[in-house]
Design a protein around this motif. Structure first.
Motif, PDB file in Angstrom:
ATOM      1  N   PHE A 317      12.639  -0.543   9.409  1.00 38.62           N
ATOM      2  CA  PHE A 317      12.267   0.830   9.032  1.00 38.62           C
ATOM      3  C   PHE A 317      11.263   0.823   7.884  1.00 38.62           C
ATOM      4  CE2 PHE A 317      16.568   2.748  10.598  1.00 38.62           C
ATOM      5  CZ  PHE A 317      16.179   2.458  11.895  1.00 38.62           C
ATOM      6  N   LEU A 318      11.514  -0.025   6.884  1.00 39.25           N
ATOM      7  CA  LEU A 318      10.592  -0.103   5.754  1.00 39.25           C
ATOM      8  C   LEU A 318       9.225  -0.609   6.208  1.00 39.25           C
ATOM      9  CD1 LEU A 318      12.953  -1.558   2.990  1.00 39.25           C
ATOM     10  CD2 LEU A 318      12.050   0.776   3.127  1.00 39.25           C
ATOM     11  N   GLU A 319       9.217  -1.588   7.124  1.00 43.20           N
ATOM     12  CA  GLU A 319       7.956  -2.103   7.655  1.00 43.20           C
ATOM     13  C   GLU A 319       7.204  -1.025   8.427  1.00 43.20           C
ATOM     14  OE1 GLU A 319       7.369  -6.255   9.173  1.00 43.20           O
ATOM     15  OE2 GLU A 319       9.545  -6.162   9.311  1.00 43.20           O
ATOM     16  N   ILE A 320       7.939  -0.247   9.218  1.00 42.51           N
ATOM     17  CA  ILE A 320       7.293   0.816   9.994  1.00 42.51           C
ATOM     18  C   ILE A 320       6.682   1.856   9.065  1.00 42.51           C
ATOM     19  CG2 ILE A 320       7.743   2.759  11.542  1.00 42.51           C
ATOM     20  CD1 ILE A 320       9.737   0.969  13.011  1.00 42.51           C
ATOM     21  N   GLU A 321       7.444   2.270   8.065  1.00 42.29           N
ATOM     22  CA  GLU A 321       6.910   3.254   7.119  1.00 42.29           C
ATOM     23  C   GLU A 321       5.649   2.731   6.439  1.00 42.29           C
ATOM     24  OE1 GLU A 321      10.179   4.003   4.558  1.00 42.29           O
ATOM     25  OE2 GLU A 321      11.295   5.210   6.016  1.00 42.29           O
ATOM     26  N   ALA A 322       5.662   1.447   6.049  1.00 47.43           N
ATOM     27  CA  ALA A 322       4.476   0.856   5.431  1.00 47.43           C
ATOM     28  C   ALA A 322       3.337   0.751   6.440  1.00 47.43           C
ATOM     29  CB  ALA A 322       4.815  -0.525   4.869  1.00 47.43           C
ATOM     30  N   GLY A 323       3.675   0.388   7.685  1.00 46.78           N
ATOM     31  CA  GLY A 323       2.655   0.273   8.726  1.00 46.78           C
ATOM     32  C   GLY A 323       1.991   1.593   9.039  1.00 46.78           C
ATOM     33  N   LEU A 324       2.768   2.674   9.035  1.00 50.04           N
ATOM     34  CA  LEU A 324       2.188   3.999   9.270  1.00 50.04           C
ATOM     35  C   LEU A 324       1.207   4.354   8.154  1.00 50.04           C
ATOM     36  CD1 LEU A 324       5.366   5.931  10.483  1.00 50.04           C
ATOM     37  CD2 LEU A 324       3.353   5.386  11.862  1.00 50.04           C
ATOM     38  N   LYS A 325       1.570   4.030   6.914  1.00 54.72           N
ATOM     39  CA  LYS A 325       0.683   4.327   5.793  1.00 54.72           C
ATOM     40  C   LYS A 325      -0.591   3.496   5.851  1.00 54.72           C
ATOM     41  CE  LYS A 325       4.420   5.703   2.644  1.00 54.72           C
ATOM     42  NZ  LYS A 325       5.165   5.349   1.400  1.00 54.72           N
TER      43      LYS A 325
END
Length: 580
Positions: A317-325
């Motif tokens: 989840f943290l990776e996805i949030e960072a990836g979206l940014k």
């Protein structure tokens, strides 16, 4: 959970509106145009004393002008307002209502009236006043849940910590379980908070029958309950908890109908899974999550693998949030080819993640994200922004397109925000509604949010957006869904297409689905077309659209125009076969 027949559900909704909700409609000036019987009962006014008069006759003087200015400022913009209001009855007494005001927005985009739906919370407000009036009384009831008459979360945590200290010294153990009502959100959303409260009270009453020496039960909040069982083995704890689940399955009378509900439970053991309330609740919650992921209505014991899975989920989840940014997420588009040459090519939008370490990932490579409602909702909003931008880009480049399909999840229908954003993106980009197709899967009609899904699909369909049922034939959808839901297109799953040239059974299934769909006025797309022979056979069956690697893999917008330009050559080959 056993679903109600349609007519019985409709009767229950009408019962809820007539007997639980306080409903009124007004014009934009606040003149009352409709009230239901519940409104008359609680206000003390007859209907003819309300209709045609301004809603100000109910003002209590409790709220200042700023309160109402803020309210009207919001609803006049077409936004929903929610809050608590104190009104004055005809006899001068006061009552409180939990209020939701929904603006009516005309086709022209202007607000032309309001519907207010209220629930009487006078008793609750009275209790709150009593709490404020006496600090001693507040201390006495701070550990009590008034709705269910059970100890609340605070009291339960204190009990667990005290028991952990005592049993730790004595070398004893106990179990903590967390129970979640599977049907609660559906009933609460569909039939109102009063019905949801009645369900909670009924479940609490059944749980209280299990309270005894060594058994402590409290309400954690929402539809979750905590159950502490002291001094028993794992096997005895499992048997006890299974008995509780069996009690939840007993039919529950709510208003005019009988509901069949179920619960999911996760439990953990002291001291091996945790040594205090915080760690034990966390472990039991993980076990509960696992139980729900396995289909609900079941019991699961915590094990260390669940913690590792939860930590991995959190990292993803943290990776996805960072990836979206960082802009690592994008969409690839796979062509959907119409059987008739010269027809614009449709597309299906497929999410891809250019992971900095793992390379290009498809959704199956980060499927854990789609198990979490909040993450699904986040990715759903991202989908709207990116796909509409891509469609505008292709249009501006002069690429002729048929409908572009967007895959939806249950989470996209959990609030009005997604629908509002969808139509806003159409306006912002100039993309017509009839250029969009929304794809849903069969299991979305069977989940706890199915009522919201069905309502949303009707809104899309009425607006001119095509609705497609994906992976048809692999789930539990019935012909009733095709008849009663606004499905425009069926997508035959690739598992039936892959062996269509060699399997008589798959040929019969595909041909039958196409015939049924056409008989109901729907079109059909066959997925997973990988060979010319498959394409030819599907064309012979009058399949409307073909999609698969035979035409093209999914590709990004930089090469998509050249891929689309080459597609007519392949269709000409198929046309030559058809005309021969």
């Amino acid at each position: 959970m056993v679903s109600l027949p349609y007519r019985e559900t409709e009767d229950f909704i009408r019962y809820a509106l007539d007997n639980a909700a306080i409903v009124a409609t007004t014009d934009v000036q606040g003149t009352i145009t409709f009230v239901n019987e519940k409104f008359s009962q609680i206000s003390g006014y007859e209907r003819n004393e309300l209709i045609g008069f301004n809603h100000r006759i109910l003002r209590s003087g409790v709220h200042d002008a700023h309160f109402f200015r803020a309210m009207y400022r919001k609803i006049s913009r077409g936004e929903i307002w929610q809050g608590e209001i104190c009104n004055r009855r005809k006899d001068g007494s006061l009552y409180w209502v939990d209020t939701t005001i929904v603006p009516h927005v005309s086709i022209a985009g202007k607000v032309d009236g309001y519907t207010a739906i209220r629930f009487d919370i006078t008793a609750r407000k009275r209790i709150e006043d009593e709490l404020r009036a006496s600090r001693a009384h507040h201390r006495a009831i701070a550990n009590h849940d008034f709705l269910t008459n059970l100890p609340n979360r605070r009291r339960l945590r204190h009990y667990i910590d005290d028991l952990a200290a005592r049993d730790g010294r004595a070398g004893r153990g106990f179990h903590l379980a967390v129970l979640d009502i599977d049907a609660f959100k559906e009933i609460n959303d569909s039939f109102g908070h009063d019905s949801g409260d009645l369900l909670l009270q009924t479940v609490a009453c059944r749980l209280q029958s299990f309270v005894a020496d060594g058994v402590f039960i409290g309400r954690l909040g929402g539809d979750e309950f905590g159950i502490v069982l002291d001094g028993v083995s794992d096997d005895a704890a499992q048997a006890f908890h299974e008995t509780i689940l069996e009690s939840i399955r007993e039919p529950i009378r709510i208003g005019a109908v009988t509901r069949h509900c179920s619960g999911s439970m996760g439990y953990a053991a002291f001291p091996r899974h945790g040594r205090d309330a915080t760690s034990l609740l966390k472990a039991a919650d993980m076990a509960l999550y696992h139980a729900k992921s396995l289909g609900r209505d079941r019991l699961e014991l915590f094990h260390r693998g669940l913690q590792a899975a939860a930590e991995q989920r959190s990292r993803v989840f943290l990776e996805i949030e960072a990836g979206l940014k960082r802009g690592e997420f994008q969409f690839f588009y796979q062509p959907i080819v119409h059987r008739m040459p010269g027809t614009p090519v449709g597309l299906e939008a497929l999410m891809r993640w250019r992971h900095p370490d793992r390379g290009l990932l498809a959704p199956g490579d980060f499927a854990v994200a789609f198990d979490d409602p909040a993450m699904r909702a986040t990715l759903g909003m991202f989908t709207l922004d990116r796909v509409f931008d891509d469609m505008k880009l292709l249009r501006d480049r002069g690429v002729p397109l048929g409908r572009v399909a967007i895959n939806l999840t249950n989470s996209d229908f959990r609030s009005e925000q997604f629908m509002e954003r969808f139509f806003a993106r159409c306006d912002e980009t100039g993309i017509r509604l009839d250029q969009i197709c929304v794809e849903v899967t069969e299991d979305m009609f069977l989940g706890r949010d199915h009522k919201r899904v069905e309502l949303g699909l009707h809104q899309f369909h009425a607006a001119g957006v095509e609705v497609a049922l994906d992976d048809f034939g692999t789930g539990y959808a019935s012909l009733r869904h095709l008849r009663e839901l606004p499905i425009d297109r069926l997508k035959i799953d690739r598992r039936f297409v892959s062996h269509i040239t060699t399997s008589h059974e798959d040929q019969a299934i595909v041909s039958g689905v196409i015939d049924i769909a056409h008989g109901l006025g729907k079109v059909v797309t066959a997925e997973g077309v990988e060979t010319a022979s498959q394409a030819r056979m599907l064309l012979g069956m009058q399949c409307d659209f073909l999609q698969g690697w035979y035409f093209s893999k999914a590709c990004d917008t930089t090469i998509l125009p050249s891929v689309i330009r080459r597609l007519p050559e392949m269709r000409d080959v198929l046309r030559g076969w058809r005309e021969a």
